[in-house]
Design a protein around this motif. Structure first.
Motif, PDB file in Angstrom:
ATOM      1  N   UNK A  90       0.834  -1.201   0.000  1.00 45.47           N
ATOM      2  CA  UNK A  90       0.000   0.000   0.000  1.00 45.47           C
ATOM      3  C   UNK A  90       0.870   1.254   0.000  1.00 45.47           C
ATOM      4  N   UNK A  91       1.963   1.161   0.744  1.00 42.06           N
ATOM      5  CA  UNK A  91       2.881   2.291   0.816  1.00 42.06           C
ATOM      6  C   UNK A  91       3.484   2.583  -0.564  1.00 42.06           C
ATOM      7  N   UNK A  92       3.582   1.543  -1.366  1.00 41.98           N
ATOM      8  CA  UNK A  92       4.145   1.752  -2.700  1.00 41.98           C
ATOM      9  C   UNK A  92       3.079   2.004  -3.757  1.00 41.98           C
ATOM     10  N   UNK A  93       1.866   2.192  -3.329  1.00 44.35           N
ATOM     11  CA  UNK A  93       0.829   2.618  -4.272  1.00 44.35           C
ATOM     12  C   UNK A  93       0.797   4.141  -4.232  1.00 44.35           C
ATOM     13  N   UNK A  94       1.540   4.730  -5.151  1.00 39.06           N
ATOM     14  CA  UNK A  94       1.759   6.172  -5.077  1.00 39.06           C
ATOM     15  C   UNK A  94       0.607   6.966  -5.694  1.00 39.06           C
ATOM     16  N   UNK A  95       0.395   8.179  -5.179  1.00 39.98           N
ATOM     17  CA  UNK A  95      -0.577   9.068  -5.823  1.00 39.98           C
ATOM     18  C   UNK A  95      -0.111   9.388  -7.246  1.00 39.98           C
ATOM     19  N   UNK A  96      -1.053   9.608  -8.145  1.00 38.19           N
ATOM     20  CA  UNK A  96      -0.591   9.980  -9.490  1.00 38.19           C
ATOM     21  C   UNK A  96      -0.593  11.487  -9.677  1.00 38.19           C
ATOM     22  N   UNK A  97      -1.253  12.212  -8.763  1.00 36.84           N
ATOM     23  CA  UNK A  97      -1.097  13.654  -8.723  1.00 36.84           C
ATOM     24  C   UNK A  97      -1.572  14.172  -7.366  1.00 36.84           C
ATOM     25  N   UNK A  98      -1.512  15.498  -7.207  1.00 31.41           N
ATOM     26  CA  UNK A  98      -1.822  16.085  -5.907  1.00 31.41           C
ATOM     27  C   UNK A  98      -2.707  17.303  -6.099  1.00 31.41           C
ATOM     28  N   UNK A  99      -3.555  17.538  -5.121  1.00 31.20           N
ATOM     29  CA  UNK A  99      -4.295  18.796  -5.138  1.00 31.20           C
ATOM     30  C   UNK A  99      -3.619  19.708  -4.118  1.00 31.20           C
ATOM     31  N   UNK A 100      -3.307  20.887  -4.566  1.00 33.88           N
ATOM     32  CA  UNK A 100      -2.645  21.832  -3.682  1.00 33.88           C
ATOM     33  C   UNK A 100      -3.713  22.570  -2.874  1.00 33.88           C
ATOM     34  N   UNK A 101      -3.858  22.172  -1.613  1.00 31.54           N
ATOM     35  CA  UNK A 101      -4.949  22.713  -0.826  1.00 31.54           C
ATOM     36  C   UNK A 101      -4.704  24.138  -0.350  1.00 31.54           C
ATOM     37  N   UNK A 102      -3.479  24.580  -0.522  1.00 34.00           N
ATOM     38  CA  UNK A 102      -3.202  25.937  -0.072  1.00 34.00           C
ATOM     39  C   UNK A 102      -3.804  26.951  -1.027  1.00 34.00           C
ATOM     40  N   UNK A 103      -4.144  26.491  -2.230  1.00 36.51           N
ATOM     41  CA  UNK A 103      -4.751  27.404  -3.190  1.00 36.51           C
ATOM     42  C   UNK A 103      -6.253  27.163  -3.203  1.00 36.51           C
ATOM     43  N   UNK A 104      -6.963  27.921  -2.398  1.00 32.91           N
ATOM     44  CA  UNK A 104      -8.401  27.759  -2.302  1.00 32.91           C
ATOM     45  C   UNK A 104      -9.069  28.496  -3.448  1.00 32.91           C
ATOM     46  N   UNK A 105     -10.030  27.844  -4.119  1.00 35.02           N
ATOM     47  CA  UNK A 105     -10.702  28.491  -5.238  1.00 35.02           C
ATOM     48  C   UNK A 105     -12.001  29.143  -4.799  1.00 35.02           C
ATOM     49  N   UNK A 106     -12.621  29.873  -5.729  1.00 35.53           N
ATOM     50  CA  UNK A 106     -13.948  30.425  -5.442  1.00 35.53           C
ATOM     51  C   UNK A 106     -14.899  29.985  -6.546  1.00 35.53           C
ATOM     52  N   UNK A 107     -16.155  29.918  -6.219  1.00 36.23           N
ATOM     53  CA  UNK A 107     -17.148  29.467  -7.196  1.00 36.23           C
ATOM     54  C   UNK A 107     -17.214  30.435  -8.370  1.00 36.23           C
ATOM     55  N   UNK A 108     -17.111  31.721  -8.074  1.00 39.99           N
ATOM     56  CA  UNK A 108     -17.201  32.708  -9.154  1.00 39.99           C
ATOM     57  C   UNK A 108     -16.066  32.544 -10.165  1.00 39.99           C
ATOM     58  N   UNK A 109     -14.956  32.000  -9.697  1.00 39.81           N
ATOM     59  CA  UNK A 109     -13.789  31.929 -10.577  1.00 39.81           C
ATOM     60  C   UNK A 109     -13.730  30.644 -11.407  1.00 39.81           C
ATOM     61  N   UNK A 110     -14.702  29.745 -11.199  1.00 37.26           N
ATOM     62  CA  UNK A 110     -14.659  28.482 -11.949  1.00 37.26           C
ATOM     63  C   UNK A 110     -14.839  28.748 -13.439  1.00 37.26           C
ATOM     64  N   UNK A 111     -13.918  28.270 -14.231  1.00 35.27           N
ATOM     65  CA  UNK A 111     -14.048  28.523 -15.664  1.00 35.27           C
ATOM     66  C   UNK A 111     -13.598  27.323 -16.479  1.00 35.27           C
ATOM     67  N   UNK A 112     -13.053  26.345 -15.815  1.00 31.32           N
ATOM     68  CA  UNK A 112     -12.455  25.234 -16.547  1.00 31.32           C
ATOM     69  C   UNK A 112     -13.131  23.928 -16.192  1.00 31.32           C
ATOM     70  N   UNK A 113     -13.489  23.175 -17.190  1.00 30.33           N
ATOM     71  CA  UNK A 113     -14.017  21.860 -16.916  1.00 30.33           C
ATOM     72  C   UNK A 113     -12.837  20.925 -16.677  1.00 30.33           C
TER      73      UNK A 113
END
Ligand code: ADP
Ligand code: MG
Length: 699
Positions: free
Chosen positions: A33-56
């Motif tokens: 399990x330890x060697x089942x690596x994430x394939x990417x990460x979400x950077x939680x320090x960058x909080x988005x806003x609903x008004x700014x959503x523009x990308x699917x």
């Protein structure tokens, strides 16, 4: 707890989820399990806003309150739950189709939530289906700096409450064990190498690859783990190579006798190409040195590898020993057998075919003859590696389309003789040239880089369903000109009922358009018995049928020169190397040939790229390079391919500097200390992987 502790004992796991991880990802232990690596990460320090959503399709992290929860019935048993998320800049609709009861109970109004997911446009409105939701107060501000790992999950995992987020919660517990030293990971690289390359310790890297504190820490973890992966790959290859060079006694085939010469002078149906001659010469040189040959012959589809194999096998017979050729499918083995029989007609060479579907009595007799040495050349499938198949004196093993065989299968063949037989592995370039050089260094590798004369490159076109009438009328024209065509359907798993239905519908459609008796159609798929397959293949080969409707069972090696069109249905579902192999079935007779890739309208990016590559080039090396680039590390398809491409994290293409660094490090290390006496850790690795690495001697 140790790395081999069952995942069952991990906090937050439970027996049901553990079982799903067992069956879906083959993960049983904490170490795995330890060697089942994430394939990417979400950077939680960058909080988005609903008004700014523009990308699917872009992940966002939002923070807000839930209002207006509503349930609507969908059909008899299902329901749909919607809720609005308000974050001060706007509203976003959240939608659930499954687990609605649980969500409804969990979500409370006027509570601050963190919401992770991918927004999509629906009827002109942004919404988010099945978002991950967490109570914001569970995540104090300072912790949110961390990256959130995203894991690959399967449908089955998701339906058992093991989506990426749930898995992340579990790995968080796992990594927690490392941090409080309840679980420890041993270092596997020597200290001087760690120091020299400034690599972080293994334990630290395995924790940080899941939960890095910063971008820098993530980079350090990735570099360390990639280095390790490439280092051991190099160590395995180079150690095996060194052992082979120093120890392996090979048979000495100095004699060029009547079989080889007779065939060359009288039987050979056409002049060899320059490349074929050169490769045969290289192989002959190898087989007389007294060192055991391990040679990889790479040659694009249609470059004439079979003939090269046959001639080398005759050389073995000239020197008094037997030779065998193993092919990945029964169709291909049978075809090789007939080709050999035809070409050797009138010569004093006993060729036989051994496949799984022979009757027991026939098999028994064959095996007896083989043990007595009456059979010179044996062609076969996996049946060749069964334990009771014994040769009197096996001198040469040829493995066709090596990427189709697993490591153990190949090494079993190798063990069938006291003095190791010479090994020739033939492949239609699954490994790009640059890569082969990088990886194998001085390992023996021959390349047939020339096609027989008179071949015109296959013209490849991309067509959509709505173009079908034109495609079919084109097929009609070709058939009326005396040509034959293939129409291939994907059948990823032979057991997939949908695919089989697809194939049968396809056949019906084809037969409607091409009515009997004027047009005759064959159909071949994995559910047929070997006899049925052989019968249909044979009818097509003799020209008694015009159209071959088939699954990928015809993918490799099948050779019907009069076939000039290859139609591939649902081409977006095939990988690049598979498409290339399939296309290689046409363009063999000297007539202009065509490959038509049928797809649906809307293609994912990677599918588009594959189709584009196929239309742009017929060069197998270029296709292999593109394939390597398009398939990210950890791709499941890669498992069928050469071990070199099975890398987990590192990429042979993108991490070229690391590949070079590890290659040189291992080389220097083995030069200075061939038996690895000064490196107990590495010695241990070699001992451990010895059984697996028999293949190293064959590659
Ligand atoms: P692959 O390398 O894909 O296994 P094959 O060995 O099946 O290719 O050969 C493809 C076709 O080319 C066969 O029909 C074979 O008879 C023919 N062929 C092989 N060598 C030559 C040659 N030197 N000249 C002309 N045709 C050849
Ligand atoms: Mg072949």
């Amino acid at each position: 707890m140790t790395l081999s502790t069952d995942i069952l004992y991990l906090k937050g796991m439970g027996p049901a989820r553990a079982k799903v991880l067992n069956s879906e990802l083959n993960i049983f232990t904490l170490g795995q399990l330890l060697e089942y690596f994430p394939f990417r990460y979400i950077d939680r320090s960058v909080m988005g806003t609903i008004a700014a959503i523009s990308d699917e399709g872009q992940d966002v992290v939002l923070q807000g309150r839930i209002t207006n929860m509503q349930t609507t019935a969908v059909g008899k048993f299902k329901e749909r739950l919607t809720a609005d998320l308000y974050d001060g800049t706007g509203y976003l609709q959240l939608v659930w189709f499954a687990g609605t009861k649980w969500v409804r109970e969990k979500l409370k109004p006027n509570t601050n939530y963190l919401v992770f997911g991918r927004p999509s446009l629906f009827n002109g409105q942004w919404q988010m289906t099945h978002p991950e939701i967490e109570n914001a107060s569970d995540h104090p501000e300072k912790e949110r700096e961390k990256f959130l790992p995203v894991y690959n999950t399967t449908e089955k995992m998701k339906s058992h409450g093991l989506g990426s987020r749930a898995l992340a919660r579990i790995t968080e517990n796992l990594v927690g064990l490392l941090q409080i030293r309840q679980l420890s990971v041993e270092e596997n690289l020597p200290q001087d190498i760690l120091d020299h390359f400034r690599l972080i310790p293994r334990q630290q890297a395995l924790a940080a690859i899941h939960y890095p504190d910063s971008r820098q820490q993530l980079d350090a973890a990735r570099t360390r783990l990639k280095f390790e992966e490439l280092f051991f790959l190099q160590l395995d290859y180079q150690y095996a190579h060194q052992q082979r060079a120093s120890r392996s006694q090979g048979r000495i085939f100095t004699h060029v006798g009547d079989h080889f010469n007779g065939f060359y002078k009288e039987k050979i149906p056409f002049p060899l190409t320059g490349a074929q001659k050169r490769v045969i010469r290289e192989i002959r040189e190898d087989m007389r040195t007294g060192r055991q040959m391990n040679r990889l012959v790479q040659g694009d589809v249609g470059s004439g590898k079979t003939l090269v194999a046959l001639m080398c096998m005759l050389l073995a017979v000239d020197n008094g020993s037997q030779a065998c050729l193993m092919a990945p499918t029964e169709i291909l083995a049978t075809q090789h057998f007939y080709t050999f029989q035809r070409m050797l007609d009138g010569m004093d060479v006993n060729v036989q075919l051994l496949t799984g579907s022979l009757r027991a009595a026939t098999k028994k007799k064959l095996k007896q003859q083989l043990a007595d040495g009456e059979i010179d050349l044996l062609i076969g499938t996996h049946a060749l590696i069964e334990d009771d198949v014994a040769f009197r004196d096996l001198g040469l093993v040829v493995i066709d389309e090596q990427h189709r065989f697993g490591v153990e299968q190949r090494s079993k063949l190798w063990q069938k003789s006291a003095v190791p037989p010479h090994i020739l592995v033939m492949t239609a370039t699954p490994i790009p040239r640059t890569l082969a050089m990088t990886l194998y260094g001085d390992l023996d590798c021959s390349i047939i880089d020339e096609l027989p004369p008179g071949r015109q490159p296959v013209r490849t076109y991309h067509r959509l369903e709505r173009n079908r009438p034109l495609v079919f009328s084109f097929l009609k024209k070709q058939i009326d000109d005396g040509r034959q065509v293939y129409i291939v359907y994907p059948l990823i798993e032979e057991s997939e009922k949908v695919d089989l239905k697809n194939l049968q519908d396809g056949l019906e459609m084809v037969q409607n358009y091409f009515p009997r008796p004027q047009y005759q159609t064959s159909m071949v798929h994995g559910r047929l018995t070997a006899d049925e397959k052989a019968f249909e293949m044979d009818r097509f080969k003799r020209g008694q049928t015009h159209i071959m409707v088939a699954t990928t069972v015809i993918e490799v090696g099948v050779d019907v020169p009069n076939a000039t069109v290859m139609v591939i249905e649902n081409a977006e579902r095939f990988g690049l190397s598979q498409l290339h192999q399939l296309r290689g079935r046409v363009g063999r007779g000297g007539g202009q040939s065509y490959c038509i890739l049928m797809t649906k309208d809307n293609l994912a990016y990677s599918s588009q790229e594959r189709i584009r590559t196929m239309c742009a080039t017929t060069d197998g090396f270029q296709i292999a390079e593109a394939d390597l680039r398009l398939r990210g590390p950890g791709d499941i398809q890669g498992l069928q391919q050469s071990g070199a491409l099975d890398l987990h994290l590192a990429s042979i293409v993108d991490d070229e500097p690391l590949v070079a660094a590890t290659r040189d490090t291992v080389r220097d290390l083995l030069n200075a200390d061939p038996s690895l006496g000064r490196y107990p850790l590495l010695r241990q690795h070699i001992e451990h992987s010895k059984n697996k690495m028999l293949w190293g001697k064959i590659s």
